[in-house]
Scaffold this motif. Structure first.
Motif, PDB file in Angstrom:
ATOM      1  N   ILE A 120      21.526  60.250  22.690  1.00 17.30           N
ATOM      2  CA  ILE A 120      22.031  60.042  23.996  1.00 17.30           C
ATOM      3  C   ILE A 120      21.056  61.050  25.014  1.00 17.30           C
ATOM      4  CG2 ILE A 120      23.778  59.937  26.085  1.00 17.30           C
ATOM      5  CD1 ILE A 120      24.051  57.837  23.658  1.00 17.30           C
ATOM      6  N   ARG A 154      35.533  62.075  25.282  1.00 12.79           N
ATOM      7  CA  ARG A 154      36.236  61.675  26.475  1.00 12.79           C
ATOM      8  C   ARG A 154      37.569  60.964  26.130  1.00 12.79           C
ATOM      9  NH1 ARG A 154      31.677  58.152  29.536  1.00 12.79           N
ATOM     10  NH2 ARG A 154      33.224  58.088  31.202  1.00 12.79           N
ATOM     11  N   GLY A 155      37.995  61.628  25.177  1.00 11.92           N
ATOM     12  CA  GLY A 155      39.481  61.381  24.728  1.00 11.92           C
ATOM     13  C   GLY A 155      39.647  59.728  24.097  1.00 11.92           C
ATOM     14  N   SER A 156      38.358  59.313  23.610  1.00  6.96           N
ATOM     15  CA  SER A 156      38.538  57.832  23.067  1.00  6.96           C
ATOM     16  C   SER A 156      37.615  57.849  21.701  1.00  6.96           C
ATOM     17  CB  SER A 156      37.740  56.864  24.008  1.00  6.96           C
ATOM     18  OG  SER A 156      37.896  55.640  23.423  1.00  6.96           O
ATOM     19  N   GLU A 157      36.507  58.140  21.672  1.00  6.01           N
ATOM     20  CA  GLU A 157      36.033  57.907  20.309  1.00  6.01           C
ATOM     21  C   GLU A 157      36.018  59.340  19.586  1.00  6.01           C
ATOM     22  OE1 GLU A 157      31.951  57.113  21.658  1.00  6.01           O
ATOM     23  OE2 GLU A 157      32.273  54.969  20.684  1.00  6.01           O
ATOM     24  N   ASN A 179      29.669  60.096  14.605  1.00  5.71           N
ATOM     25  CA  ASN A 179      30.506  59.179  15.422  1.00  5.71           C
ATOM     26  C   ASN A 179      31.330  58.367  14.320  1.00  5.71           C
ATOM     27  OD1 ASN A 179      31.856  57.206  16.820  1.00  5.71           O
ATOM     28  ND2 ASN A 179      29.977  56.583  17.919  1.00  5.71           N
ATOM     29  N   LYS A 181      33.565  56.248  14.687  1.00  4.56           N
ATOM     30  CA  LYS A 181      33.631  54.734  15.090  1.00  4.56           C
ATOM     31  C   LYS A 181      32.947  53.899  13.641  1.00  4.56           C
ATOM     32  CE  LYS A 181      33.049  52.652  18.848  1.00  4.56           C
ATOM     33  NZ  LYS A 181      32.268  52.513  19.998  1.00  4.56           N
ATOM     34  N   LEU A 182      31.994  54.702  13.311  1.00  6.09           N
ATOM     35  CA  LEU A 182      31.329  53.526  12.211  1.00  6.09           C
ATOM     36  C   LEU A 182      31.924  53.533  10.859  1.00  6.09           C
ATOM     37  CD1 LEU A 182      28.819  54.651  14.370  1.00  6.09           C
ATOM     38  CD2 LEU A 182      27.430  53.265  12.819  1.00  6.09           C
ATOM     39  N   ASP A 212      41.653  47.857  13.187  1.00  6.30           N
ATOM     40  CA  ASP A 212      41.593  47.593  14.596  1.00  6.30           C
ATOM     41  C   ASP A 212      41.358  48.798  15.388  1.00  6.30           C
ATOM     42  OD1 ASP A 212      42.233  46.918  17.165  1.00  6.30           O
ATOM     43  OD2 ASP A 212      44.437  46.496  16.998  1.00  6.30           O
ATOM     44  N   ILE A 213      39.848  48.842  15.805  1.00 10.11           N
ATOM     45  CA  ILE A 213      39.128  49.566  16.504  1.00 10.11           C
ATOM     46  C   ILE A 213      39.705  50.105  17.755  1.00 10.11           C
ATOM     47  CG2 ILE A 213      37.615  48.217  17.805  1.00 10.11           C
ATOM     48  CD1 ILE A 213      36.418  51.192  15.811  1.00 10.11           C
ATOM     49  N   SER A 214      40.558  49.107  18.417  1.00  9.41           N
ATOM     50  CA  SER A 214      41.078  49.676  19.712  1.00  9.41           C
ATOM     51  C   SER A 214      42.371  50.670  19.503  1.00  9.41           C
ATOM     52  CB  SER A 214      41.710  48.625  20.325  1.00  9.41           C
ATOM     53  OG  SER A 214      42.589  47.829  19.543  1.00  9.41           O
ATOM     54  N   LEU A 217      40.312  54.064  19.358  1.00 11.02           N
ATOM     55  CA  LEU A 217      39.842  54.491  20.570  1.00 11.02           C
ATOM     56  C   LEU A 217      41.081  54.983  21.186  1.00 11.02           C
ATOM     57  CD1 LEU A 217      37.457  51.791  21.338  1.00 11.02           C
ATOM     58  CD2 LEU A 217      36.986  53.765  20.199  1.00 11.02           C
ATOM     59  N   ARG A 218      42.266  55.003  20.651  1.00 10.94           N
ATOM     60  CA  ARG A 218      43.398  55.657  21.211  1.00 10.94           C
ATOM     61  C   ARG A 218      44.165  56.716  20.464  1.00 10.94           C
ATOM     62  NH1 ARG A 218      45.207  50.622  23.127  1.00 10.94           N
ATOM     63  NH2 ARG A 218      46.992  50.868  21.740  1.00 10.94           N
ATOM     64  N   GLU A 221      45.902  59.728  21.137  1.00 13.26           N
ATOM     65  CA  GLU A 221      47.315  59.671  22.011  1.00 13.26           C
ATOM     66  C   GLU A 221      48.426  59.559  20.876  1.00 13.26           C
ATOM     67  OE1 GLU A 221      47.553  56.295  24.185  1.00 13.26           O
ATOM     68  OE2 GLU A 221      45.881  56.499  25.399  1.00 13.26           O
ATOM     69  N   THR A 224      50.003  56.534  19.643  1.00 12.67           N
ATOM     70  CA  THR A 224      49.311  55.696  18.700  1.00 12.67           C
ATOM     71  C   THR A 224      49.288  56.213  17.439  1.00 12.67           C
ATOM     72  OG1 THR A 224      47.586  55.370  20.669  1.00 12.67           O
ATOM     73  CG2 THR A 224      46.970  54.478  18.430  1.00 12.67           C
TER      74      THR A 224
ATOM     75  N   LEU B 144      38.764  55.668  29.311  1.00  7.97           N
ATOM     76  CA  LEU B 144      38.297  54.788  28.313  1.00  7.97           C
ATOM     77  C   LEU B 144      39.330  54.413  27.213  1.00  7.97           C
ATOM     78  CD1 LEU B 144      35.059  56.564  27.046  1.00  7.97           C
ATOM     79  CD2 LEU B 144      35.135  54.649  28.520  1.00  7.97           C
ATOM     80  N   SER B 145      40.213  55.220  26.999  1.00  8.93           N
ATOM     81  CA  SER B 145      41.380  54.865  25.950  1.00  8.93           C
ATOM     82  C   SER B 145      42.260  54.071  26.536  1.00  8.93           C
ATOM     83  CB  SER B 145      41.994  56.161  25.422  1.00  8.93           C
ATOM     84  OG  SER B 145      42.317  56.886  26.190  1.00  8.93           O
ATOM     85  N   VAL B 161      21.522  56.462  28.908  1.00  7.32           N
ATOM     86  CA  VAL B 161      20.199  56.921  28.173  1.00  7.32           C
ATOM     87  C   VAL B 161      19.029  56.901  28.790  1.00  7.32           C
ATOM     88  CG1 VAL B 161      21.194  56.536  26.009  1.00  7.32           C
ATOM     89  CG2 VAL B 161      19.873  54.641  27.224  1.00  7.32           C
ATOM     90  N   LYS B 164      16.645  59.631  28.389  1.00  6.76           N
ATOM     91  CA  LYS B 164      16.177  59.449  27.109  1.00  6.76           C
ATOM     92  C   LYS B 164      14.527  58.809  27.360  1.00  6.76           C
ATOM     93  CE  LYS B 164      16.894  60.666  23.006  1.00  6.76           C
ATOM     94  NZ  LYS B 164      16.768  62.110  22.561  1.00  6.76           N
ATOM     95  N   TYR B 276      14.336  51.495  25.344  1.00  8.63           N
ATOM     96  CA  TYR B 276      15.423  52.245  24.797  1.00  8.63           C
ATOM     97  C   TYR B 276      16.809  52.052  25.465  1.00  8.63           C
ATOM     98  CZ  TYR B 276      17.687  56.267  22.604  1.00  8.63           C
ATOM     99  OH  TYR B 276      18.433  57.101  21.881  1.00  8.63           O
ATOM    100  N   TYR B 290      36.901  40.975  22.725  1.00 11.08           N
ATOM    101  CA  TYR B 290      37.892  41.311  23.375  1.00 11.08           C
ATOM    102  C   TYR B 290      38.583  39.978  24.083  1.00 11.08           C
ATOM    103  CZ  TYR B 290      38.363  46.308  23.280  1.00 11.08           C
ATOM    104  OH  TYR B 290      38.855  47.487  22.714  1.00 11.08           O
ATOM    105  N   ARG B 293      40.748  38.202  22.008  1.00  8.09           N
ATOM    106  CA  ARG B 293      42.143  38.851  21.538  1.00  8.09           C
ATOM    107  C   ARG B 293      43.030  39.012  22.766  1.00  8.09           C
ATOM    108  NH1 ARG B 293      40.924  44.650  18.826  1.00  8.09           N
ATOM    109  NH2 ARG B 293      43.071  45.000  18.989  1.00  8.09           N
ATOM    110  N   ASP B 302      46.034  47.586  26.796  1.00  6.38           N
ATOM    111  CA  ASP B 302      46.100  48.016  25.336  1.00  6.38           C
ATOM    112  C   ASP B 302      44.736  48.058  24.415  1.00  6.38           C
ATOM    113  OD1 ASP B 302      48.498  48.539  25.459  1.00  6.38           O
ATOM    114  OD2 ASP B 302      49.391  46.803  24.265  1.00  6.38           O
ATOM    115  N   PRO B 304      41.029  49.655  24.378  1.00  2.00           N
ATOM    116  CA  PRO B 304      40.368  50.428  24.870  1.00  2.00           C
ATOM    117  C   PRO B 304      39.055  50.167  25.323  1.00  2.00           C
ATOM    118  CG  PRO B 304      41.370  51.434  23.242  1.00  2.00           C
ATOM    119  CD  PRO B 304      41.635  49.993  22.968  1.00  2.00           C
ATOM    120  N   THR B 309      27.908  51.306  19.568  1.00  2.00           N
ATOM    121  CA  THR B 309      27.507  52.397  18.543  1.00  2.00           C
ATOM    122  C   THR B 309      26.196  52.454  18.568  1.00  2.00           C
ATOM    123  OG1 THR B 309      28.009  51.121  16.795  1.00  2.00           O
ATOM    124  CG2 THR B 309      29.592  52.458  17.369  1.00  2.00           C
TER     125      THR B 309
END
Lengths: 575, 340
Positions: A120, A154-157, A179, A181-182, A212-214, A217-218, A221, A224, B144-145, B161, B164, B276, B290, B293, B302, B304, B309
């Motif tokens: 990034i 950022r409070g998520s990932e 990360n 998440k992977l 459940d990825i969601s 991401l929390r 908390e 959760t 985000l969450s 990015v 970048k 990129y 989403y 869902r 609920d 996030p 990735t």
């Protein structure tokens, strides 16, 4: 067979006893089997969940291990003072190879930052910033491979920082941001049973991987992670699975395994209903078997109880009938056991009773005209052919009361009957004593036969003695009657000769009698006899001559006889 | 005997009762199915900034994600499309149309302007967005969450990015002292991107020339300007308007022999030099998941906001050769896809 009777008799008792005898061992067996089945299933589930958690932990470990192995390539060659273009290429290649790594920092042996590559942010080359105070560096120097606490970008990932040192200080340290998440690719692929899945918690119990990825991401908390932490805590440090409730409040069976290195915990969980499904199936099977065997036991008990009570019932009814007099009834049981034997003995008893009854009847019949001893004698002989008609020599004795007709006309019936009753009782006793045969009586008259149907020795003598005894006894009675004012006398006549004897009459009204002129003669002699007199014909007199004191009364004209007949008398008072 | 009989009768009676219940249940299901099927088929309002042709690959990814949640268009979900065909000013009106049609959910893919337009029209309608920008910074969501409200979605990190891309251009053309940045002044993320780019330029030691483009016909001028300076390069900021015109940009880059980098792989695939940016296939697919869902009953608050990735570097060696540049081995090694 009356079915209702069965329900308040032996039947329910037998039914219950037999049913209990069969059902209780079955139930006991079922319960034991169910219990051991439950324990086996639990042990199997424990083993299975343990295996699942161990293999899930191994997969998570492989993910982390894969990252650290890749990073190892960057800390193999020592740093020089020159910028290392080749290492930069390696780092870029690594970033391409390991998608979970978002940035890489390479530090040299002095803790100076030589290269920073990010997906990034901007890359930094040879910034030479002093990073020697970085905990990642210090941590790696202690433990070769160092893992940070999980942080939430950022409070998520969720992110993890990994640092690795080479085999000597000069090769420096690589620090990578991973990360997490992977891990989803790994964790979502872990499935077992129908709906079983795995999740990962870090040391402090925050959710870092879940299908459940969601939720992940929390994960930072509390709300959760809390239910997941509760499951982990329910399992505790000990081995074996635990039951707990998930975030939705459903009961789950869960097992945990540690991930070495970052010190995480992998928990596998499965809905309790699914985990216990084989257990429930086994229990259900046992219950079904129990129910079926109970029904079988019931049927068996019914059949057995029926088989036991039916012969008893037959016996009961049979004995009732026999008891009620149906001696010809026979109980029919063919069970080839004690029941049949019992039935046979009942039947035997019934036939014996029948014979006894016939015997009794016969004797009763004979006793009407035979003296009891004679009757018994005849009966013992087994047949009554003695009563058959034949011609034989007999002595016929007739007797009656004088003046009885006049007396009975003037006296009260009770008095008449009382007199007759005393009279016959006395005569009956005498007849029986002398074993004479009573033929009949009418009013005050009586006919007795000697030498038939049973022949005796010296019948004439017996008849004389009988007549004398009669006269004596009756005269004694008469003496008593006189004191009451009854004026009657008693006369006897007897004669001997051939006569036809046998049964006459019909059906149950059979009498034994003698037919012939001797009977008439005896009757006429009796009619001629005065009170206290015994008249005897010549034949009898000849038979007892010299044995009993007879007196010749001369010839007398007897009614029904053409000529006068010589008559003899005997004085009973002189005997 | 008597007892067994009565029991048989009870069983028979019970069996009858059960049959009746089953029958009733069957009728109930049948009637609810037959009466409720047509009106209850959920409807997705698909608000698209471009035309169907330009959006085909994204739509395919979206439907793939929807399929992962168990929805197939036409079978158990209806999609009501609204195409802005590049006129982003029409987005609000189109979003309002979807709200008026009372769709179950609005999907706003293809950038921040779409999400913002949808959000501006309705605050109660559930919105699932797909964008390259930072939804928190754009005030689309609270965090985000915990997105808050009735909106959630996926961000592809493309906006983040942008610097970048500047770095990559510097890597490719180390001699460059000045690079041209193309920005869309109508984009809500333009200012923040330019800010970051200026900061990066300071670090990298290059000067930036900013050119504003908000119309298709202005592209040619940009390329013409840059073509005069051989030691320069063109860096496109992240913007859906640019992203969806990749083939046009690739054509112009070839025509004017300009080194350029954009956010989407469509550009090098169409003959451009490199790109990129976040993997749009992933972001659109997740938006689809989403949406599914939410249709299945989950609350958007609920769910996030997801960040993509995968950020991919795609390079075209043929284009590089044509332009007279040589990618270093490190550069090629770091590329996720190399077109030869």
């Amino acid at each position: 067979m009356i079915p209702q009777d069965r329900f308040r008799s032996l039947f329910p008792k037998y039914l219950l006893a037999l049913f209990v005898a069969v059902a209780i061992p079955l139930a006991f067996n079922g319960v034991i089997e169910g219990w051991f089945g439950y324990r086996d299933q639990r042990a199997r589930l424990d083993q299975w969940l343990g295996l699942q958690s161990a293999s899930a932990a191994a997969e998570i470990h492989d993910f982390i291990h894969g990252v650290t192995t890749q990073l190892g390539w960057l800390v193999q060659l020592p740093w020089t003072e020159e910028p290392d273009e080749r290492r930069r290429t390696d780092a870029l290649r690594l970033l391409r190879q390991a998608p979970a790594i978002t940035s890489l920092t390479l530090l040299d042996g002095n803790g100076l930052e030589r290269l920073y590559i990010s997906r990034i942010g901007l890359n930094r080359i040879e910034s030479r910033a002093d990073r020697s105070a970085d905990p990642a560096l210090a941590g790696a120097r202690v433990a070769q491979v160092w893992f940070s606490e999980v942080s939430y970008n950022r409070g998520s990932e969720p992110y993890l920082t990994v640092s690795i040192v080479g085999n000597r200080p000069a090769v420096g340290v690589v620090v990578a941001d991973v990360n997490l998440k992977l891990i989803w690719d790994v964790i979502s692929a872990i499935k077992f049973g129908k709906t079983g899945y795995a999740f990962v918690l870090d040391r402090s119990g925050r959710l870092i991987a879940h299908p459940d990825i969601s939720l992940v991401l929390r994960g930072a908390e509390e709300a959760t992670s809390e239910p997941f932490r509760a499951i982990r805590d329910a399992i505790g440090p000990g081995r074996g699975f635990a039951t707990s409730r998930d975030a939705q409040g459903h009961y789950v069976a869960a097992s945990a395994a540690p991930v070495q290195g970052p010190d995480w915990t992998v928990v596998v969980e499965q809905p309790l209903s699914e985990a216990y499904a084989p257990l429930y199936a086994a229990l259900w099977r046992t219950v079904m078997l129990l129910a079926m065997s109970s029904i079988l036991a019931g049927i068996l008990a019914y059949v057995l109880a029926d088989r036991m009570t039916v012969p008893i019932k037959l016996l009961e009814e049979g004995t009732e009938k026999i008891g009620a007099g149906s001696f010809d009834h026979r109980i029919s049981i063919h069970t080839r056991d004690e029941f049949q034997r019992l039935a046979n003995s009942f039947n035997r008893m019934a036939s014996e009773l029948e014979q006894a009854q016939q015997h009794q009847e016969r004797i009763a019949k004979l006793k009407r005209f035979l003296a009891p001893q004679v009757a018994d004698l005849v009966d013992r002989a087994g047949d009554d052919s003695v009563l058959d008609g034949r011609r034989t020599e007999v002595v016929v004795v007739f007797c009656d009361l004088r003046g009885f007709t006049a007396f009975s006309a003037g006296a009260a019936p009770e008095e008449v009957m009382s007199v007759l009753s005393e009279y016959y009782e006395t005569l009956g006793r005498v007849i029986a004593e002398f074993e004479a045969t009573l033929i009949n009586f009418s009013g005050d008259g009586l006919m007795v036969l000697v030498n038939a149907p049973v022949p005796i020795e010296e019948p004439a003598l017996r008849a004389i003695d009988l007549a004398v005894d009669m006269q004596r006894n009756v005269q004694a009675l008469i003496a008593g009657w006189r004191s009451h004012g009854y004026h009657v006398g008693f006369g006897v006549g007897l004669a001997s000769g051939p006569a036809t004897v046998g049964r006459i009459g019909y059906k149950d009204r059979l009498d034994y009698t003698a037919i012939g002129s001797v009977v008439n003669l005896a009757a006429r002699l009796c009619a001629s006899a005065a009170d206290k007199e015994v008249l005897i014909d010549a034949e009898v007199a000849a038979a007892v001559k010299g044995k009993r004191p007879l007196e010749e009364l001369g010839d007398r004209k007897i009614k029904g006889f053409d000529e006068a007949i010589p008559i003899f008398g005997i004085s009973f008072s002189c005997l | 005997m008597r007892c067994a009989n009565s029991r048989a009768v009870t069983l028979r009676r019970r069996a009858k009762r059960r049959d009746v219940l089953l029958l009733m249940a069957g009728i109930a299901t049948w009637t609810t199915k037959s009466f409720a099927q047509k009106p209850s088929l959920p409807v997705i309002g698909y608000l698209c900034p471009e035309s169907p042709e330009l959006f085909a690959t994204r739509l395919q990814a979206f439907q793939q994600g929807l399929g992962e949640a168990g929805f197939v268009e036409g079978r158990n979900v209806k999609i009501d499309y609204r195409w802005a065909r590049g006129e982003y000013s029409r987005l609000r009106a189109l979003a309002a149309e979807l709200v008026a049609r009372n769709v179950d959910i609005i999907v706003a893919p293809g950038g921040a302007p779409v999400a913002l337009a949808a959000k501006a029209v309705s605050s109660t309608k559930t919105i699932v967005f797909e964008m390259g920008g930072d939804p928190v910074q754009l005030q689309v969501v609270d965090s985000l969450s915990r997105p808050g409200g009735s909106i959630t979605g996926v961000s592809s990190l493309s906006v983040d990015v942008s610097p970048k891309r500047l770095e990559l251009m510097c890597d490719l053309v180390p001699t460059a002292t000045k690079l041209t940045v193309v920005a869309n002044p109508t984009s809500p993320t333009a200012q923040s991107q330019l800010q970051k780019l200026h900061a990066a330029a300071g670090t990298l030691g290059v000067r930036l020339d900013i050119l504003d483009v908000s119309k298709e016909d202005e592209f040619e001028t940009v390329f013409d300007t840059v073509a005069k300076d051989r030691a320069s390069g063109l860096v496109f900021t992240s913007d859906p308007y640019f992203a969806f015109r990749s083939s046009q940009l690739a054509y112009l880059a070839k025509k004017y022999r300009v080194s350029a980098i954009t956010q989407t792989r469509d550009f090098p695939v169409a003959g451009g030099l490199m790109s990129y940016g976040g993997d749009f296939m992933q972001s659109h697919r997740r938006a689809g998941l989403y949406a599914g869902r939410v249709l299945l009953g989950e609350k958007p608050s609920d769910l996030p906001v997801q960040l993509v990735t995968k950020v991919e570097l795609v390079i075209n060696l043929k284009a590089a050769k044509l332009l007279g540049h040589a990618f270093s081995s490190a550069f090629v090694a770091g590329a996720d896809e190399v077109i030869e």
